[in-house]
Design a protein around this motif. Structure first.
Motif, PDB file in Angstrom:
ATOM      1  N   VAL A  90      -3.791   2.100  -1.755  1.00 18.51           N
ATOM      2  CA  VAL A  90      -3.288   2.698  -2.995  1.00 18.51           C
ATOM      3  C   VAL A  90      -4.377   2.696  -4.066  1.00 18.51           C
ATOM      4  CG1 VAL A  90      -1.633   2.389  -4.887  1.00 18.51           C
ATOM      5  CG2 VAL A  90      -0.862   2.251  -2.522  1.00 18.51           C
ATOM      6  N   VAL A  93      -6.648   5.541  -3.332  1.00 19.03           N
ATOM      7  CA  VAL A  93      -6.028   6.817  -3.696  1.00 19.03           C
ATOM      8  C   VAL A  93      -6.066   7.003  -5.212  1.00 19.03           C
ATOM      9  CG1 VAL A  93      -3.823   8.074  -3.733  1.00 19.03           C
ATOM     10  CG2 VAL A  93      -4.588   6.951  -1.639  1.00 19.03           C
ATOM     11  N   ASP A  98      -5.291  10.326  -7.780  1.00 19.16           N
ATOM     12  CA  ASP A  98      -3.846  10.465  -7.619  1.00 19.16           C
ATOM     13  C   ASP A  98      -3.185   9.202  -8.145  1.00 19.16           C
ATOM     14  OD1 ASP A  98      -1.231  10.885  -6.905  1.00 19.16           O
ATOM     15  OD2 ASP A  98      -1.582  10.919  -4.740  1.00 19.16           O
ATOM     16  N   LYS A 101       0.676   7.339  -6.729  1.00 19.21           N
ATOM     17  CA  LYS A 101       0.853   6.482  -5.550  1.00 19.21           C
ATOM     18  C   LYS A 101       1.206   5.064  -5.986  1.00 19.21           C
ATOM     19  CE  LYS A 101       0.272   6.143  -1.027  1.00 19.21           C
ATOM     20  NZ  LYS A 101       1.155   6.741  -0.110  1.00 19.21           N
ATOM     21  N   ARG A 102       2.140   4.419  -5.250  1.00 16.71           N
ATOM     22  CA  ARG A 102       2.565   3.052  -5.559  1.00 16.71           C
ATOM     23  C   ARG A 102       2.591   2.215  -4.284  1.00 16.71           C
ATOM     24  NH1 ARG A 102       1.779   5.269  -9.683  1.00 16.71           N
ATOM     25  NH2 ARG A 102       3.040   5.247 -11.566  1.00 16.71           N
TER      26      ARG A 102
END
Length: 167
Positions: A90, A93, A98, A101-102
């Motif tokens: 994450v 990302v 982005d 995202k989590r």
């Protein structure tokens, strides 16, 4: 010292290697008289077998507990490792831009705190960059993009007081 159990007799079986131990103990009533006598007769070989059997049972129980502990530690480590790898992914990302995202981790331990921190960071970065985009859109409404290009600035936020060119 303070017991009524006493050795009734010690004797040898067929040879001196097979020792016999006989213990007697009375069972008393409330008034002090006794109802019965319990007799325990044990041979050295039976006692040795029982001690060895108890030792083997204890060894098996301890071994099973250690194996169970290793399995639990391995499972917890695997779960935490997976969560940390997901958090690392994450973060990669998010570094790529982005911010939506989590990390999916809901535990209350340290790994859960790290994952919650990554999620909090992503949310704050997402808010920050959304605000930045809104600000740039605001600037575009009032300052023509051609001015930015003429001043050789990549973003409106790069403009400084006194930036000017005559053309």
């Amino acid at each position: 010292e303070n017991t009524n159990t006493f050795v009734a007799g010690v004797g040898f079986g067929e040879d001196s290697a097979n020792l016999q131990l006989v213990l007697l103990t009375p069972i008393y009533q409330d008034d002090g008289s006794y109802d019965a006598i319990v007799l325990m007769n044990a041979s050295q070989s039976n006692l040795t077998e029982e001690i060895v059997s108890a030792g083997i049972s204890l060894l098996i129980a301890v071994t099973l507990c250690v194996i169970l502990l290793i399995i639990v530690i391995t499972a917890v480590s695997a779960i935490n490792t997976n969560s940390l790898r997901q958090a690392q992914h994450v973060v990669s990302v998010i570094a790529g831009g982005d911010f939506s995202k989590r990390v999916e981790k809901h535990s209350k331990d340290e790994v859960g705190e790290i994952c919650a921190g990554v999620n909090n960071m992503a949310a704050r970065l997402e808010e920050y960059f959304e605000e930045r985009v809104r600000n740039e859109r605001f600037y575009y409404k009032f300052v023509p993009e051609k001015f930015r290009e003429l001043l050789y600035k990549e973003n409106f936020t790069d403009l400084q007081l006194g930036d000017a060119q005559s053309k």
